[in-house]
Design a protein around this motif. Structure first.
Motif, short mmCIF file in Angstrom:
data_model
loop_
_atom_site.label_atom_id
_atom_site.label_comp_id
_atom_site.label_asym_id
_atom_site.label_seq_id
_atom_site.Cartn_x
_atom_site.Cartn_y
_atom_site.Cartn_z
N ASP A 2 0.84 -1.19 0.00
CA ASP A 2 0.00 0.00 0.00
C ASP A 2 0.88 1.25 0.00
O ASP A 2 1.90 1.31 0.70
CB ASP A 2 -0.90 0.03 1.24
CG ASP A 2 -1.90 -1.13 1.25
OD1 ASP A 2 -2.39 -1.47 0.17
OD2 ASP A 2 -2.15 -1.67 2.34
N ILE A 3 0.48 2.25 -0.78
CA ILE A 3 1.20 3.53 -0.83
C ILE A 3 0.18 4.64 -0.58
O ILE A 3 -0.85 4.69 -1.25
CB ILE A 3 1.88 3.73 -2.19
CG1 ILE A 3 2.92 2.63 -2.45
CG2 ILE A 3 2.55 5.11 -2.25
CD1 ILE A 3 3.54 2.68 -3.83
N TRP A 67 8.89 7.56 2.31
CA TRP A 67 9.19 6.83 3.54
C TRP A 67 8.65 5.40 3.42
O TRP A 67 7.76 5.12 2.61
CB TRP A 67 8.51 7.46 4.75
CG TRP A 67 8.94 8.84 5.10
CD1 TRP A 67 9.91 9.61 4.51
CD2 TRP A 67 8.39 9.65 6.16
NE1 TRP A 67 10.00 10.83 5.12
CE2 TRP A 67 9.09 10.89 6.13
CE3 TRP A 67 7.40 9.46 7.11
CZ2 TRP A 67 8.80 11.92 7.03
CZ3 TRP A 67 7.10 10.48 8.01
CH2 TRP A 67 7.82 11.70 7.97
N ALA A 68 9.19 4.53 4.23
CA ALA A 68 8.64 3.18 4.35
C ALA A 68 8.15 2.98 5.78
O ALA A 68 8.79 3.42 6.73
CB ALA A 68 9.71 2.14 4.02
N LYS A 69 7.01 2.34 5.93
CA LYS A 69 6.47 2.07 7.25
C LYS A 69 7.07 0.79 7.79
O LYS A 69 7.10 -0.24 7.11
CB LYS A 69 4.95 1.95 7.20
CG LYS A 69 4.28 1.91 8.57
CD LYS A 69 2.77 1.98 8.45
CE LYS A 69 2.12 2.01 9.83
NZ LYS A 69 0.63 2.10 9.74
N CYS A 70 7.56 0.85 9.02
CA CYS A 70 8.20 -0.31 9.65
C CYS A 70 7.17 -1.15 10.41
O CYS A 70 6.03 -0.71 10.65
CB CYS A 70 9.29 0.15 10.61
SG CYS A 70 10.55 1.20 9.84
N LYS A 71 7.58 -2.33 10.79
CA LYS A 71 6.67 -3.24 11.50
C LYS A 71 6.23 -2.68 12.84
O LYS A 71 5.14 -3.00 13.32
CB LYS A 71 7.35 -4.60 11.68
CG LYS A 71 7.62 -5.34 10.38
CD LYS A 71 8.35 -6.64 10.62
CE LYS A 71 8.63 -7.37 9.31
NZ LYS A 71 9.39 -8.63 9.52
N PHE A 119 5.42 17.01 1.58
CA PHE A 119 4.58 15.93 1.07
C PHE A 119 5.41 14.64 0.99
O PHE A 119 6.50 14.62 0.43
CB PHE A 119 4.01 16.30 -0.28
CG PHE A 119 3.10 17.49 -0.22
CD1 PHE A 119 1.77 17.34 0.17
CD2 PHE A 119 3.56 18.77 -0.50
CE1 PHE A 119 0.93 18.44 0.24
CE2 PHE A 119 2.73 19.87 -0.42
CZ PHE A 119 1.40 19.71 -0.05
N VAL A 120 4.85 13.61 1.59
CA VAL A 120 5.57 12.35 1.71
C VAL A 120 4.68 11.21 1.22
O VAL A 120 3.50 11.13 1.58
CB VAL A 120 5.96 12.09 3.19
CG1 VAL A 120 6.72 10.77 3.30
CG2 VAL A 120 6.77 13.24 3.75
N TYR A 121 5.25 10.34 0.40
CA TYR A 121 4.58 9.08 0.06
C TYR A 121 5.11 8.00 0.99
O TYR A 121 6.33 7.84 1.15
CB TYR A 121 4.83 8.70 -1.39
CG TYR A 121 3.94 9.43 -2.38
CD1 TYR A 121 2.59 9.11 -2.48
CD2 TYR A 121 4.46 10.42 -3.20
CE1 TYR A 121 1.76 9.77 -3.38
CE2 TYR A 121 3.64 11.10 -4.10
CZ TYR A 121 2.30 10.77 -4.18
OH TYR A 121 1.47 11.43 -5.06
N VAL A 122 4.20 7.26 1.59
CA VAL A 122 4.59 6.22 2.54
C VAL A 122 4.25 4.85 1.95
O VAL A 122 3.13 4.63 1.48
CB VAL A 122 3.86 6.39 3.88
CG1 VAL A 122 4.25 5.27 4.85
CG2 VAL A 122 4.19 7.75 4.50
N CYS A 123 5.23 3.98 1.96
CA CYS A 123 5.06 2.61 1.45
C CYS A 123 4.88 1.66 2.64
O CYS A 123 5.68 1.68 3.58
CB CYS A 123 6.28 2.20 0.63
SG CYS A 123 6.41 0.44 0.30
N ASP A 124 3.85 0.87 2.60
CA ASP A 124 3.58 -0.10 3.66
C ASP A 124 3.54 -1.48 3.02
O ASP A 124 2.61 -1.82 2.30
CB ASP A 124 2.24 0.22 4.35
CG ASP A 124 1.99 -0.66 5.57
OD1 ASP A 124 2.89 -1.44 5.92
OD2 ASP A 124 0.91 -0.54 6.17
N GLY A 125 4.59 -2.27 3.25
CA GLY A 125 4.67 -3.59 2.63
C GLY A 125 5.82 -4.38 3.20
O GLY A 125 6.46 -3.98 4.18
#
Length: 365
Positions: A2-3, A67-71, A119-125
């Motif tokens: 998800d982004i 950014w990437a979302k961490c666990k 503005f930030v795009y966050v990647c959740d995966g």
């Protein structure tokens, strides 16, 4: 994967900013890891970070960050590390812009800067998905070096330790080896070179295989020790430094000749000095390999120029000196009568024109 798009202010970003060995580099109330294992060292210069602050001050749009979302629910930067650091360091009064630090700004100026929206795009995966996204993003931006991408794949205790030895500012590898290696230390060129040296890797697969074998090692001390041994051997065998020593493939030479006890540094220096002033030797850096293995191909010996070839061809009337047959000049090769290795010079008096077959037979003798 998800982004989603995220909007924050600089005020929120810089909250809790820290940059130290104990806590790492963090911001956003400690929730943002600014320098995860796969990121390069901060490399913006004064002009570049000033441009970031100027963009903010003028309320121009700053490039989107990723950014990437961490666990654990926190975040790590995929792209935008240097813009983030520039902003945090400025608000932390670590540098000035237009001769003014952040604390010297008027209150309304501070508020305007702190209220600026990012503005930030966050990647959740998963890790693989985040790494793929990371590589894709960097194709469009400042492309990472192959070693920086390898560090991303194999990040862990070993990579962290290896970067300490080979890519931190004033790191040990730089202090002892900067005069002998090419490439940017902070872009992981020294680390890549050291890995090639220790395992003899010729390509990306070889380097990755070595890193995969050591990914869970607690530290990279053995790699640095080997690197140190190579540099110490070079300094012992060639104590007089010349700029031509930078970039020589010292690792493979150490692997092949490092155990030889008959290599006298004084004799080696005499040979190096001799060939350094030889005008026929076009690749001076190749001298160091040549004095060890005797292969003339390292030297790029000067060839006879077209004028000499024509002069000798006309004197021979187009007749090959070996087989006695006539050939057009395009079918012939200029050959040293007395080989360069035996003192022959690249001059007309030492040139003979041979057909391709005769030249090949002579070369194979």
């Amino acid at each position: 994967m998800d982004i989603f798009k995220h909007e924050i202010t600089i005020r929120e970003l810089v909250e809790g900013f820290v940059d130290n060995a104990e806590n790492g580099v963090r911001a956003y109330a400690g929730k943002l890891d600014i320098r995860p294992p796969y990121q390069r060292e901060f490399v913006y210069g004064e002009k570049e970070r000033a441009k970031v602050i100027e963009t903010v001050m003028k309320n121009y749009p700053l490039n989107t960050m990723y950014w990437a979302k961490c666990k654990d629910g926190n975040f790590e930067i995929i792209d935008g590390q240097q813009r983030t650091l520039s902003i945090c360091q400025y608000v932390n009064n670590e540098f000035s812009f237009n001769l003014r630090t952040f604390k010297s700004l008027q209150e309304d100026e501070k508020k305007k800067l702190l209220d600026y929206k990012l503005f930030v795009y966050v990647c959740d995966g998963g890790d693989k998905e985040k790494l793929d996204w990371f590589e894709t993003i960097n194709i469009a931006g400042k492309v990472l070096t192959p070693q920086e991408l390898r560090n991303a794949t194999f990040h862990g205790s070993w990579v962290t330790s290896a970067k300490f030895y080979f890519s931190k500012t004033n790191c040990a590898a730089y202090n002892i080896g900067s005069k002998y290696l090419n490439g940017e230390m902070k872009r992981q060129a020294y680390l890549e070179t050291a890995i090639k040296w220790i395992c003899g890797a010729k390509d990306d697969d070889g380097i990755r295989e070595y890193m995969a074998q050591h990914v869970d090692d607690p530290d990279a001390q053995p790699l640095f020790s080997y690197f140190q041994n190579v540099i110490e051997w070079v300094k012992a065998k060639f104590p007089k430094y010349r700029k031509e020593m930078k970039g020589v493939p010292w690792g493979p030479l150490f692997k092949k000749f490092g155990q030889r006890t008959d290599l006298d540094s004084a004799k080696l220096e005499k040979l190096v000095a001799k060939y350094m002033v030889d005008s026929d030797v076009q690749k001076k850096s190749g001298i160091y390999e040549y004095v060890l293995d005797g292969d003339e191909r390292h030297l790029d010996i000067r060839e006879f120029d077209d004028n000499i070839k024509r002069e000798v061809y006309e004197k021979q009337n187009g007749i090959c000196k070996k087989c006695g047959k006539h050939f057009e000049i395009e079918q012939m090769h200029a050959d040293h009568i007395n080989p360069w290795s035996k003192g022959g010079r690249t001059i007309a008096e030492n040139c003979q024109m041979l057909c391709a077959d005769c030249n090949r037979r002579k070369s194979n003798i």
